[in-house]
Design a protein around this motif. Structure first.
Motif, PDB file in Angstrom:
ATOM      1  N   PRO A   1       0.885  -1.151  -0.139  1.00 50.61           N
ATOM      2  CA  PRO A   1      -0.078   0.128  -0.237  1.00 50.61           C
ATOM      3  C   PRO A   1       0.779   1.230  -0.101  1.00 50.61           C
TER       4      PRO A   1
ATOM      5  N   LEU B   1       2.920   2.622   6.682  1.00 48.83           N
ATOM      6  CA  LEU B   1       2.935   1.301   6.857  1.00 48.83           C
ATOM      7  C   LEU B   1       4.640   0.963   7.506  1.00 48.83           C
TER       8      LEU B   1
ATOM      9  N   MET C   1      -2.597   0.198  -4.127  1.00 41.68           N
ATOM     10  CA  MET C   1      -1.619  -0.715  -4.071  1.00 41.68           C
ATOM     11  C   MET C   1      -0.544  -0.572  -5.073  1.00 41.68           C
TER      12      MET C   1
ATOM     13  N   VAL D   1       0.277  -4.062  10.579  1.00 43.15           N
ATOM     14  CA  VAL D   1       1.503  -3.416  10.047  1.00 43.15           C
ATOM     15  C   VAL D   1       1.344  -1.896   9.813  1.00 43.15           C
ATOM     16  N   LEU D   2      -0.066  -1.589  10.088  1.00 41.98           N
ATOM     17  CA  LEU D   2      -0.264  -0.065   9.717  1.00 41.98           C
ATOM     18  C   LEU D   2      -0.181   0.597  11.018  1.00 41.98           C
TER      19      LEU D   2
ATOM     20  N   CYS E   1      -6.281  -3.691   9.235  1.00 33.96           N
ATOM     21  CA  CYS E   1      -5.165  -4.718   8.557  1.00 33.96           C
ATOM     22  C   CYS E   1      -5.120  -5.966   9.561  1.00 33.96           C
ATOM     23  N   PRO E   2      -5.029  -6.975   8.860  1.00 33.23           N
ATOM     24  CA  PRO E   2      -5.025  -8.202   9.825  1.00 33.23           C
ATOM     25  C   PRO E   2      -3.650  -8.393  10.381  1.00 33.23           C
ATOM     26  N   PRO E   3      -2.398  -7.962   9.678  1.00 27.40           N
ATOM     27  CA  PRO E   3      -1.194  -8.395  10.618  1.00 27.40           C
ATOM     28  C   PRO E   3      -0.954  -7.119  11.211  1.00 27.40           C
TER      29      PRO E   3
ATOM     30  N   CYS F   1       3.619  -7.097   5.809  1.00 25.88           N
ATOM     31  CA  CYS F   1       2.386  -6.632   4.987  1.00 25.88           C
ATOM     32  C   CYS F   1       2.238  -7.871   3.999  1.00 25.88           C
ATOM     33  N   THR F   2       1.035  -8.353   4.041  1.00 22.91           N
ATOM     34  CA  THR F   2       0.495  -9.575   3.134  1.00 22.91           C
ATOM     35  C   THR F   2       0.293  -8.983   1.611  1.00 22.91           C
ATOM     36  N   GLY F   3      -0.072  -7.799   1.508  1.00 21.31           N
ATOM     37  CA  GLY F   3      -0.508  -7.266   0.280  1.00 21.31           C
ATOM     38  C   GLY F   3      -2.018  -7.579   0.079  1.00 21.31           C
ATOM     39  N   CYS F   4      -2.752  -7.836   0.978  1.00 26.87           N
ATOM     40  CA  CYS F   4      -4.188  -8.350   0.935  1.00 26.87           C
ATOM     41  C   CYS F   4      -5.242  -7.129   0.250  1.00 26.87           C
ATOM     42  N   ALA F   5      -4.560  -5.733   0.540  1.00 27.54           N
ATOM     43  CA  ALA F   5      -5.343  -4.712   0.096  1.00 27.54           C
ATOM     44  C   ALA F   5      -6.341  -4.233   0.753  1.00 27.54           C
ATOM     45  N   LYS F   6      -6.815  -4.890   2.048  1.00 29.87           N
ATOM     46  CA  LYS F   6      -8.071  -4.656   2.686  1.00 29.87           C
ATOM     47  C   LYS F   6      -7.770  -3.164   3.110  1.00 29.87           C
ATOM     48  N   CYS F   7      -6.717  -2.697   3.480  1.00 32.78           N
ATOM     49  CA  CYS F   7      -6.599  -1.144   3.728  1.00 32.78           C
ATOM     50  C   CYS F   7      -7.043  -0.316   2.489  1.00 32.78           C
TER      51      CYS F   7
END
Ligand code: SF4
Ligand code: SF4
Length: 76
Positions: free
Chosen positions: A9, A44, A67, A30-31, A26-28, A50-56
């Motif tokens: 992100p 970030l 992203m 990291v933000l 953010c699941p992990p 960051c897993t790159g999931c783009a949820k943020c």
């Protein structure tokens, strides 16, 4: 070890209001919110985590997060 490209992100500080939605989603975790020049913006703080999931990016109500794919493959 497998190499893969992942998207990270990128937060536009001009659009970020510091609302914290991205931090919450953010699941992990990291933000985080950072206070800079008297205003809060999202940061970030752990690129590797960051897993790159783009949820943020999906959650941000102000379109401040986009992203961007890494230029070089990330080895995890
Ligand atoms: S959700 Fe968007 S506006 Fe809110 S803190 Fe995160 S990047 Fe900033
Ligand atoms: S892409 Fe996913 S893991 Fe990375 S900062 Fe956004 S919500 Fe967190």
């Amino acid at each position: 070890m497998p190499a893969e490209r992942k998207a990270l992100p990128v937060i536009d500080p001009a659009r970020c209001t510091g609302c914290g939605w991205c931090v919450a989603v953010c699941p992990p975790h990291v933000l985080s919110l950072e206070v800079k020049a008297w205003r809060k913006t999202s940061l970030l703080h752990d690129e590797a985590g960051c897993t790159g999931c783009a949820k943020c990016a999906v959650k941000c109500p102000f379109g401040a997060i986009t992203m961007h794919r890494q230029a070089t493959p990330v080895v995890r």
